[in-house]
Design an enzyme around this catalytic site. Structure first.
Site: not given
Ligand code: OAD
Length: 269
Positions: A73, A105, A140, A148, A212, A214, A238
Protein backbone atom coordinates in the site's frame (compact mmCIF):
# COMPACT_ATOMS: atom_id res chain seq x y z
CA UNK A 1 -31.02 24.81 -14.54
CA UNK A 2 -30.86 21.02 -14.32
CA UNK A 3 -31.33 19.28 -10.99
CA UNK A 4 -27.57 18.72 -10.58
CA UNK A 5 -26.71 22.35 -11.45
CA UNK A 6 -29.33 23.45 -8.96
CA UNK A 7 -27.81 21.18 -6.27
CA UNK A 8 -24.35 22.49 -7.05
CA UNK A 9 -25.52 26.08 -6.72
CA UNK A 10 -27.26 25.33 -3.40
CA UNK A 11 -24.07 23.70 -2.10
CA UNK A 12 -22.01 26.70 -3.24
CA UNK A 13 -24.37 29.08 -1.57
CA UNK A 14 -24.14 27.17 1.75
CA UNK A 15 -20.36 27.27 1.57
CA UNK A 16 -20.28 30.93 0.55
CA UNK A 17 -22.23 31.98 3.63
CA UNK A 18 -20.34 29.67 6.02
CA UNK A 19 -17.80 31.08 8.41
CA UNK A 20 -16.52 27.70 9.64
CA UNK A 21 -16.29 24.64 7.41
CA UNK A 22 -15.19 21.11 8.22
CA UNK A 23 -14.26 18.82 5.33
CA UNK A 24 -14.52 15.11 6.12
CA UNK A 25 -13.00 12.76 3.59
CA UNK A 26 -12.74 9.02 3.03
CA UNK A 27 -11.17 6.62 0.55
CA UNK A 28 -13.37 7.89 -2.32
CA UNK A 29 -11.49 11.20 -2.48
CA UNK A 30 -8.34 9.28 -3.40
CA UNK A 31 -10.01 6.78 -5.75
CA UNK A 32 -9.34 8.87 -8.85
CA UNK A 33 -5.66 9.01 -7.87
CA UNK A 34 -5.59 5.21 -8.18
CA UNK A 35 -5.68 4.34 -4.45
CA UNK A 36 -8.08 1.41 -3.95
CA UNK A 37 -11.08 2.07 -1.68
CA UNK A 38 -11.80 -0.36 1.16
CA UNK A 39 -15.24 -1.56 0.21
CA UNK A 40 -14.99 -1.28 -3.57
CA UNK A 41 -14.22 -4.26 -5.82
CA UNK A 42 -10.59 -3.16 -5.87
CA UNK A 43 -10.32 -3.39 -2.04
CA UNK A 44 -9.00 -6.95 -2.10
CA UNK A 45 -5.28 -7.73 -1.77
CA UNK A 46 -4.36 -11.31 -2.64
CA UNK A 47 -7.30 -13.21 -1.14
CA UNK A 48 -7.64 -10.97 1.94
CA UNK A 49 -10.13 -8.26 2.80
CA UNK A 50 -8.74 -5.24 4.72
CA UNK A 51 -10.56 -6.32 7.92
CA UNK A 52 -8.54 -9.56 7.95
CA UNK A 53 -5.20 -7.74 7.91
CA UNK A 54 -5.85 -4.41 9.60
CA UNK A 55 -6.22 -5.88 13.05
CA UNK A 56 -3.91 -6.53 16.01
CA UNK A 57 -4.55 -10.30 16.05
CA UNK A 58 -3.43 -10.63 12.43
CA UNK A 59 -0.23 -8.72 13.28
CA UNK A 60 0.45 -10.91 16.33
CA UNK A 61 -0.13 -14.04 14.25
CA UNK A 62 1.81 -13.02 11.18
CA UNK A 63 3.53 -9.61 11.29
CA UNK A 64 5.36 -10.37 8.05
CA UNK A 65 2.10 -10.80 6.12
CA UNK A 66 0.58 -7.62 7.55
CA UNK A 67 3.75 -5.65 6.79
CA UNK A 68 3.78 -7.07 3.27
CA UNK A 69 0.29 -5.64 2.74
CA UNK A 70 1.33 -2.25 4.16
CA UNK A 71 4.54 -2.25 2.11
CA UNK A 72 2.39 -2.81 -1.00
CA UNK A 73 0.00 0.00 0.00
CA UNK A 74 2.86 2.40 0.81
CA UNK A 75 4.41 1.77 -2.59
CA UNK A 76 1.08 2.15 -4.34
CA UNK A 77 0.30 5.46 -2.63
CA UNK A 78 3.84 6.78 -3.18
CA UNK A 79 3.34 6.17 -6.91
CA UNK A 80 -0.01 8.06 -6.94
CA UNK A 81 -0.51 11.80 -7.18
CA UNK A 82 -3.13 14.04 -5.63
CA UNK A 83 -6.11 14.46 -7.98
CA UNK A 84 -8.16 17.58 -8.80
CA UNK A 85 -10.32 17.06 -5.68
CA UNK A 86 -7.28 17.09 -3.35
CA UNK A 87 -5.94 20.18 -5.15
CA UNK A 88 -9.26 22.04 -4.95
CA UNK A 89 -9.64 21.19 -1.24
CA UNK A 90 -6.07 22.35 -0.56
CA UNK A 91 -6.70 25.64 -2.37
CA UNK A 92 -9.98 26.16 -0.50
CA UNK A 93 -8.32 25.49 2.86
CA UNK A 94 -5.13 27.52 2.36
CA UNK A 95 -5.06 30.59 4.59
CA UNK A 96 -8.54 29.91 6.03
CA UNK A 97 -8.11 29.27 9.73
CA UNK A 98 -11.71 28.23 10.10
CA UNK A 99 -11.70 25.55 7.43
CA UNK A 100 -10.08 22.24 8.28
CA UNK A 101 -9.78 18.79 6.74
CA UNK A 102 -10.46 15.67 8.79
CA UNK A 103 -9.71 12.45 6.94
CA UNK A 104 -10.12 8.75 7.50
CA UNK A 105 -7.45 8.19 4.87
CA UNK A 106 -4.03 6.94 5.81
CA UNK A 107 -2.53 8.15 2.53
CA UNK A 108 -0.74 11.50 2.40
CA UNK A 109 -2.46 12.97 -0.65
CA UNK A 110 -4.18 15.91 1.11
CA UNK A 111 -0.85 16.93 2.60
CA UNK A 112 1.00 16.57 -0.70
CA UNK A 113 -1.64 18.69 -2.47
CA UNK A 114 -1.29 21.39 0.21
CA UNK A 115 2.50 21.36 -0.03
CA UNK A 116 2.40 21.54 -3.84
CA UNK A 117 0.11 24.54 -3.61
CA UNK A 118 2.36 26.39 -1.17
CA UNK A 119 5.35 25.75 -3.44
CA UNK A 120 3.41 26.85 -6.53
CA UNK A 121 2.00 29.98 -4.84
CA UNK A 122 5.35 30.78 -3.27
CA UNK A 123 6.85 31.06 -6.74
CA UNK A 124 4.39 33.76 -7.76
CA UNK A 125 3.80 35.41 -4.40
CA UNK A 126 6.50 35.12 -1.70
CA UNK A 127 3.84 35.95 0.91
CA UNK A 128 2.19 32.60 0.21
CA UNK A 129 5.21 30.82 1.64
CA UNK A 130 4.25 32.10 5.06
CA UNK A 131 1.00 30.10 4.80
CA UNK A 132 2.15 26.87 6.37
CA UNK A 133 -0.54 24.41 5.26
CA UNK A 134 -2.45 23.04 8.23
CA UNK A 135 -2.02 19.26 8.04
CA UNK A 136 -5.25 17.28 7.77
CA UNK A 137 -6.37 15.59 10.95
CA UNK A 138 -5.78 11.89 10.18
CA UNK A 139 -8.31 10.00 12.26
CA UNK A 140 -6.93 6.57 11.37
CA UNK A 141 -3.23 7.43 11.35
CA UNK A 142 -0.79 7.39 8.46
CA UNK A 143 0.79 4.76 6.23
CA UNK A 144 4.04 6.68 6.53
CA UNK A 145 4.27 6.65 10.33
CA UNK A 146 5.31 3.76 12.54
CA UNK A 147 4.94 2.94 16.21
CA UNK A 148 7.03 0.63 18.40
CA UNK A 149 5.08 -2.40 19.63
CA UNK A 150 6.90 -2.20 22.97
CA UNK A 151 7.92 1.36 23.88
CA UNK A 152 5.23 3.03 21.74
CA UNK A 153 7.66 5.54 20.24
CA UNK A 154 6.16 6.97 17.03
CA UNK A 155 7.84 8.58 14.07
CA UNK A 156 7.63 9.16 10.36
CA UNK A 157 9.04 6.26 8.32
CA UNK A 158 9.30 6.50 4.55
CA UNK A 159 12.02 3.93 3.83
CA UNK A 160 10.99 0.93 1.74
CA UNK A 161 9.88 -1.97 3.96
CA UNK A 162 11.43 -5.36 3.26
CA UNK A 163 8.75 -7.90 4.17
CA UNK A 164 10.49 -10.92 2.63
CA UNK A 165 11.20 -12.36 6.05
CA UNK A 166 10.26 -11.56 9.64
CA UNK A 167 13.92 -10.76 10.44
CA UNK A 168 13.98 -7.99 7.83
CA UNK A 169 10.98 -6.10 9.27
CA UNK A 170 11.63 -2.59 10.64
CA UNK A 171 12.65 -2.41 14.30
CA UNK A 172 12.70 0.32 16.93
CA UNK A 173 16.00 2.19 17.15
CA UNK A 174 15.46 2.68 20.87
CA UNK A 175 14.47 -0.80 22.11
CA UNK A 176 14.88 -3.03 19.03
CA UNK A 177 11.29 -4.28 19.20
CA UNK A 178 9.17 -4.70 16.12
CA UNK A 179 7.70 -1.55 14.61
CA UNK A 180 4.12 -1.55 13.33
CA UNK A 181 2.29 0.83 11.03
CA UNK A 182 0.91 3.74 13.08
CA UNK A 183 -2.64 3.26 11.90
CA UNK A 184 -5.81 2.46 13.78
CA UNK A 185 -6.81 -1.15 13.23
CA UNK A 186 -10.17 -2.84 13.60
CA UNK A 187 -10.85 -3.39 17.28
CA UNK A 188 -8.59 -0.48 18.31
CA UNK A 189 -9.65 2.93 19.57
CA UNK A 190 -8.89 6.22 17.90
CA UNK A 191 -6.56 8.60 19.70
CA UNK A 192 -9.00 10.37 22.06
CA UNK A 193 -7.33 13.77 21.54
CA UNK A 194 -7.69 13.53 17.78
CA UNK A 195 -11.29 12.41 18.07
CA UNK A 196 -12.06 15.21 20.53
CA UNK A 197 -10.57 17.81 18.16
CA UNK A 198 -12.53 16.41 15.21
CA UNK A 199 -15.75 16.48 17.27
CA UNK A 200 -15.10 20.07 18.34
CA UNK A 201 -14.52 21.21 14.75
CA UNK A 202 -17.66 19.41 13.59
CA UNK A 203 -19.81 20.97 16.32
CA UNK A 204 -18.48 24.43 15.47
CA UNK A 205 -18.92 24.06 11.71
CA UNK A 206 -21.59 25.94 9.78
CA UNK A 207 -21.11 23.39 7.02
CA UNK A 208 -19.73 19.85 6.94
CA UNK A 209 -18.60 18.84 3.46
CA UNK A 210 -18.33 15.04 3.38
CA UNK A 211 -16.46 13.58 0.41
CA UNK A 212 -16.02 9.94 -0.60
CA UNK A 213 -16.81 7.90 2.48
CA UNK A 214 -19.24 5.03 2.84
CA UNK A 215 -20.04 6.43 6.32
CA UNK A 216 -20.21 2.99 7.92
CA UNK A 217 -17.08 2.94 10.11
CA UNK A 218 -17.55 4.47 13.55
CA UNK A 219 -16.75 6.81 15.15
CA UNK A 220 -15.85 8.69 11.94
CA UNK A 221 -19.27 7.99 10.44
CA UNK A 222 -21.03 9.94 13.20
CA UNK A 223 -18.89 13.07 13.00
CA UNK A 224 -21.08 14.90 10.45
CA UNK A 225 -24.04 14.39 12.77
CA UNK A 226 -22.32 16.68 15.30
CA UNK A 227 -22.59 19.44 12.70
CA UNK A 228 -26.26 18.84 11.86
CA UNK A 229 -27.20 18.52 15.55
CA UNK A 230 -25.57 21.89 16.20
CA UNK A 231 -27.62 23.46 13.41
CA UNK A 232 -25.00 23.29 10.66
CA UNK A 233 -25.60 22.11 7.10
CA UNK A 234 -24.37 18.94 5.45
CA UNK A 235 -23.15 18.54 1.88
CA UNK A 236 -22.25 15.07 0.64
CA UNK A 237 -20.20 14.19 -2.45
CA UNK A 238 -20.43 10.52 -3.38
CA UNK A 239 -21.50 8.71 -6.55
CA UNK A 240 -23.40 6.25 -4.32
CA UNK A 241 -26.06 6.64 -1.64
CA UNK A 242 -24.77 6.23 1.93
CA UNK A 243 -26.39 6.17 5.38
CA UNK A 244 -25.69 9.93 5.44
CA UNK A 245 -27.52 10.78 2.23
CA UNK A 246 -30.96 11.25 3.78
CA UNK A 247 -29.48 13.64 6.36
CA UNK A 248 -27.70 15.79 3.79
CA UNK A 249 -28.97 19.23 2.78
CA UNK A 250 -27.37 18.67 -0.61
CA UNK A 251 -26.15 15.38 -2.10
CA UNK A 252 -23.90 15.65 -5.11
CA UNK A 253 -23.93 12.24 -6.73
CA UNK A 254 -20.69 12.47 -8.66
CA UNK A 255 -17.04 11.59 -8.45
CA UNK A 256 -14.99 13.88 -6.24
CA UNK A 257 -12.44 14.80 -8.92
CA UNK A 258 -15.26 15.85 -11.24
CA UNK A 259 -17.42 17.88 -8.87
CA UNK A 260 -15.23 19.29 -6.09
CA UNK A 261 -13.12 21.66 -8.26
CA UNK A 262 -16.28 23.22 -9.73
CA UNK A 263 -17.95 23.38 -6.32
CA UNK A 264 -15.10 25.21 -4.64
CA UNK A 265 -13.44 26.97 -7.56
CA UNK A 266 -15.57 30.12 -7.55
CA UNK A 267 -15.34 30.42 -3.76
CA UNK A 268 -11.59 30.94 -3.58
CA UNK A 269 -10.55 34.59 -3.53
P1 OAD B 1 -14.97 2.88 1.75
O1 OAD B 1 -14.20 2.03 0.80
O2 OAD B 1 -15.81 2.19 2.77
O3 OAD B 1 -15.93 3.84 0.94
C1 OAD B 1 -15.50 4.60 -0.14
C2 OAD B 1 -16.64 5.48 -0.57
O4 OAD B 1 -16.16 6.32 -1.60
C3 OAD B 1 -17.85 4.74 -1.10
O5 OAD B 1 -19.04 5.27 -0.52
C4 OAD B 1 -17.83 5.04 -2.61
O6 OAD B 1 -19.14 5.14 -3.16
C5 OAD B 1 -17.14 6.38 -2.62
N1 OAD B 1 -16.41 6.68 -3.85
C6 OAD B 1 -15.82 5.82 -4.72
N2 OAD B 1 -15.23 6.48 -5.71
C7 OAD B 1 -15.44 7.80 -5.47
C8 OAD B 1 -15.07 9.01 -6.13
N3 OAD B 1 -14.36 8.98 -7.25
N4 OAD B 1 -15.47 10.18 -5.60
C9 OAD B 1 -16.20 10.21 -4.46
N5 OAD B 1 -16.57 9.12 -3.80
C10 OAD B 1 -16.20 7.93 -4.29
O7 OAD B 1 -13.94 3.89 2.41
P2 OAD B 1 -14.08 4.76 3.75
O8 OAD B 1 -15.47 5.22 3.96
O9 OAD B 1 -13.01 5.77 3.72
O10 OAD B 1 -10.57 2.21 8.39
O11 OAD B 1 -13.73 3.67 4.82
C11 OAD B 1 -13.67 4.04 6.13
C12 OAD B 1 -12.68 3.23 6.88
O12 OAD B 1 -12.94 1.84 6.68
C13 OAD B 1 -11.24 3.36 6.43
O13 OAD B 1 -10.59 4.49 6.95
C14 OAD B 1 -10.63 2.12 6.96
C15 OAD B 1 -11.70 1.15 6.50
O14 OAD B 1 -11.76 0.00 7.12
C16 OAD B 1 -9.55 1.65 9.03
O15 OAD B 1 -8.62 1.14 8.44
C17 OAD B 1 -9.64 1.77 10.51
Amino acid sequence: MTRSEDDLERARSLLRSADTVVILTGAGVSAESGVPTFRGDDGLWKQFRPEQLANPDAFRRDPRLVWEWYAWRREKVAACDPNPAHHALARFTLGRDRTRIVTQNVDDLHLRAARALVTEEGETSPAAESHDPAPPLQLHGSLFHVRCTRCNQRHEYRDPVDAESQDALPRCQRCDSLLRPDVVWFGESLDPRILETAGRWCRAADVALVVGTSSVVEPAASLPRHTTRSGGALIEVNPEETPLTTLADVSLHARAGEVVPGLLGGLVE
